[in-house]
Design a protein around this motif. Structure first.
Motif, PDB file in Angstrom:
ATOM      1  N   PHE A  58      75.329  69.555 109.708  1.00 20.26           N
ATOM      2  CA  PHE A  58      75.119  68.683 110.866  1.00 20.26           C
ATOM      3  C   PHE A  58      73.651  68.703 111.288  1.00 20.26           C
ATOM      4  O   PHE A  58      73.045  67.652 111.503  1.00 20.26           O
ATOM      5  CB  PHE A  58      76.002  69.124 112.039  1.00 20.26           C
ATOM      6  CG  PHE A  58      75.667  68.416 113.317  1.00 20.26           C
ATOM      7  CD1 PHE A  58      76.160  67.150 113.574  1.00 20.26           C
ATOM      8  CD2 PHE A  58      74.840  69.011 114.262  1.00 20.26           C
ATOM      9  CE1 PHE A  58      75.843  66.482 114.753  1.00 20.26           C
ATOM     10  CE2 PHE A  58      74.516  68.357 115.446  1.00 20.26           C
ATOM     11  CZ  PHE A  58      75.013  67.087 115.684  1.00 20.26           C
ATOM     12  N   GLU A  59      73.076  69.891 111.396  1.00 21.09           N
ATOM     13  CA  GLU A  59      71.675  70.009 111.816  1.00 21.09           C
ATOM     14  C   GLU A  59      70.736  69.292 110.847  1.00 21.09           C
ATOM     15  O   GLU A  59      69.815  68.592 111.264  1.00 21.09           O
ATOM     16  CB  GLU A  59      71.276  71.481 111.921  1.00 21.09           C
ATOM     17  CG  GLU A  59      71.955  72.227 113.048  1.00 21.09           C
ATOM     18  CD  GLU A  59      71.650  73.723 113.011  1.00 21.09           C
ATOM     19  OE1 GLU A  59      70.640  74.123 112.414  1.00 21.09           O
ATOM     20  OE2 GLU A  59      72.433  74.492 113.594  1.00 21.09           O
ATOM     21  N   ILE A  60      70.987  69.472 109.562  1.00 20.17           N
ATOM     22  CA  ILE A  60      70.145  68.818 108.549  1.00 20.17           C
ATOM     23  C   ILE A  60      70.344  67.310 108.595  1.00 20.17           C
ATOM     24  O   ILE A  60      69.382  66.536 108.585  1.00 20.17           O
ATOM     25  CB  ILE A  60      70.469  69.365 107.142  1.00 20.17           C
ATOM     26  CG1 ILE A  60      70.074  70.844 107.041  1.00 20.17           C
ATOM     27  CG2 ILE A  60      69.769  68.539 106.058  1.00 20.17           C
ATOM     28  CD1 ILE A  60      70.635  71.571 105.842  1.00 20.17           C
ATOM     29  N   GLU A  61      71.605  66.893 108.684  1.00 24.00           N
ATOM     30  CA  GLU A  61      71.918  65.467 108.638  1.00 24.00           C
ATOM     31  C   GLU A  61      71.396  64.722 109.854  1.00 24.00           C
ATOM     32  O   GLU A  61      70.877  63.611 109.729  1.00 24.00           O
ATOM     33  CB  GLU A  61      73.424  65.259 108.494  1.00 24.00           C
ATOM     34  CG  GLU A  61      73.835  63.833 108.275  1.00 24.00           C
ATOM     35  CD  GLU A  61      73.250  63.174 107.032  1.00 24.00           C
ATOM     36  OE1 GLU A  61      73.303  61.931 106.946  1.00 24.00           O
ATOM     37  OE2 GLU A  61      72.706  63.880 106.147  1.00 24.00           O
ATOM     38  N   ILE A  62      71.486  65.312 111.022  1.00 25.24           N
ATOM     39  CA  ILE A  62      70.982  64.618 112.212  1.00 25.24           C
ATOM     40  C   ILE A  62      69.458  64.496 112.160  1.00 25.24           C
ATOM     41  O   ILE A  62      68.899  63.461 112.515  1.00 25.24           O
ATOM     42  CB  ILE A  62      71.483  65.269 113.524  1.00 25.24           C
ATOM     43  CG1 ILE A  62      71.314  64.287 114.685  1.00 25.24           C
ATOM     44  CG2 ILE A  62      70.780  66.583 113.810  1.00 25.24           C
ATOM     45  CD1 ILE A  62      72.107  64.646 115.916  1.00 25.24           C
ATOM     46  N   LEU A  63      68.800  65.526 111.660  1.00 21.00           N
ATOM     47  CA  LEU A  63      67.348  65.476 111.507  1.00 21.00           C
ATOM     48  C   LEU A  63      66.964  64.410 110.478  1.00 21.00           C
ATOM     49  O   LEU A  63      66.093  63.576 110.717  1.00 21.00           O
ATOM     50  CB  LEU A  63      66.844  66.856 111.077  1.00 21.00           C
ATOM     51  CG  LEU A  63      65.365  67.146 111.233  1.00 21.00           C
ATOM     52  CD1 LEU A  63      64.953  67.092 112.698  1.00 21.00           C
ATOM     53  CD2 LEU A  63      65.068  68.532 110.677  1.00 21.00           C
TER      54      LEU A  63
END
Length: 182
Positions: free
Chosen positions: A148-153
């Motif tokens: 999630f953190e990678i994808e939102i960034l």
């Protein structure tokens, strides 16, 4: 780098009119002096700056590559490994749905037959099928949060890149990504 004026071929230090000149002659002589012996500084081909679309394409490629590098800090690379993760998660969900008592009542052979990918790590990752399933789900949860953190960034950066109106804005959008925040 120097080249012969006559044919444009590179000069490698060979004698000119039976005279050997130092290899660093281009740093010592003016253009006029070089021309007198038939040499010139080889013109460098200036690449035109990228168009806005080229800059966006290249930057999106860099973005995707960096996102994948970041993912690989948390997971093992490879399509087969990704399929194994998914299979383990699916099998772990089935084990958990059956409950701890049912899972712990299974022999190794029964576990291997029903949940082969999960059973492969009994005694390695955890002592029982139930505990392996719990561990897999715990790792899946951790991965889901990192993903999630990678994808939102990545998604937000891609949006800014796509919306950029100049090459400078494209660069600024990419440079603003804080990968270390993950």
């Amino acid at each position: 780098m120097l080249e012969h004026i006559k044919d444009g071929k590179p000069w490698h230090g060979e004698a000119i009119d039976n005279v050997r000149h130092p290899l660093n002659i281009e740093n010592l002589w003016s253009e006029g002096e070089l021309a007198k012996i038939g040499l010139r500084v080889r013109p460098t081909k200036v690449k035109p700056p990228p168009t806005l679309e080229q800059a966006k394409d290249r930057t999106r490629d860099r973005l995707e590559s960096k996102a994948e590098q970041k993912r690989l800090e948390y997971i093992t690379p490879g399509v087969g490994q990704a399929m194994t993760y998914l299979e383990k998660r699916d099998q772990a969900e089935e084990v958990i749905a059956q409950g701890e008592d049912v899972a712990n009542a299974m022999s190794y052979e029964e576990a291997r037959e029903a949940f082969p990918t999960l059973a492969a790590t009994i005694g390695v990752d955890a002592p029982t099928l139930w505990e392996v399933a719990q561990l897999v789900m715990q790792k899946a949860h951790i991965w889901a949060n990192k993903s999630f953190e990678i994808e939102i960034l990545r998604a937000n950066a891609k949006k800014k890149i796509n919306e950029a109106g100049t090459v400078e804005e494209v660069k600024a959008a990419y440079d603003a990504i804080d990968w270390d925040a993950i």
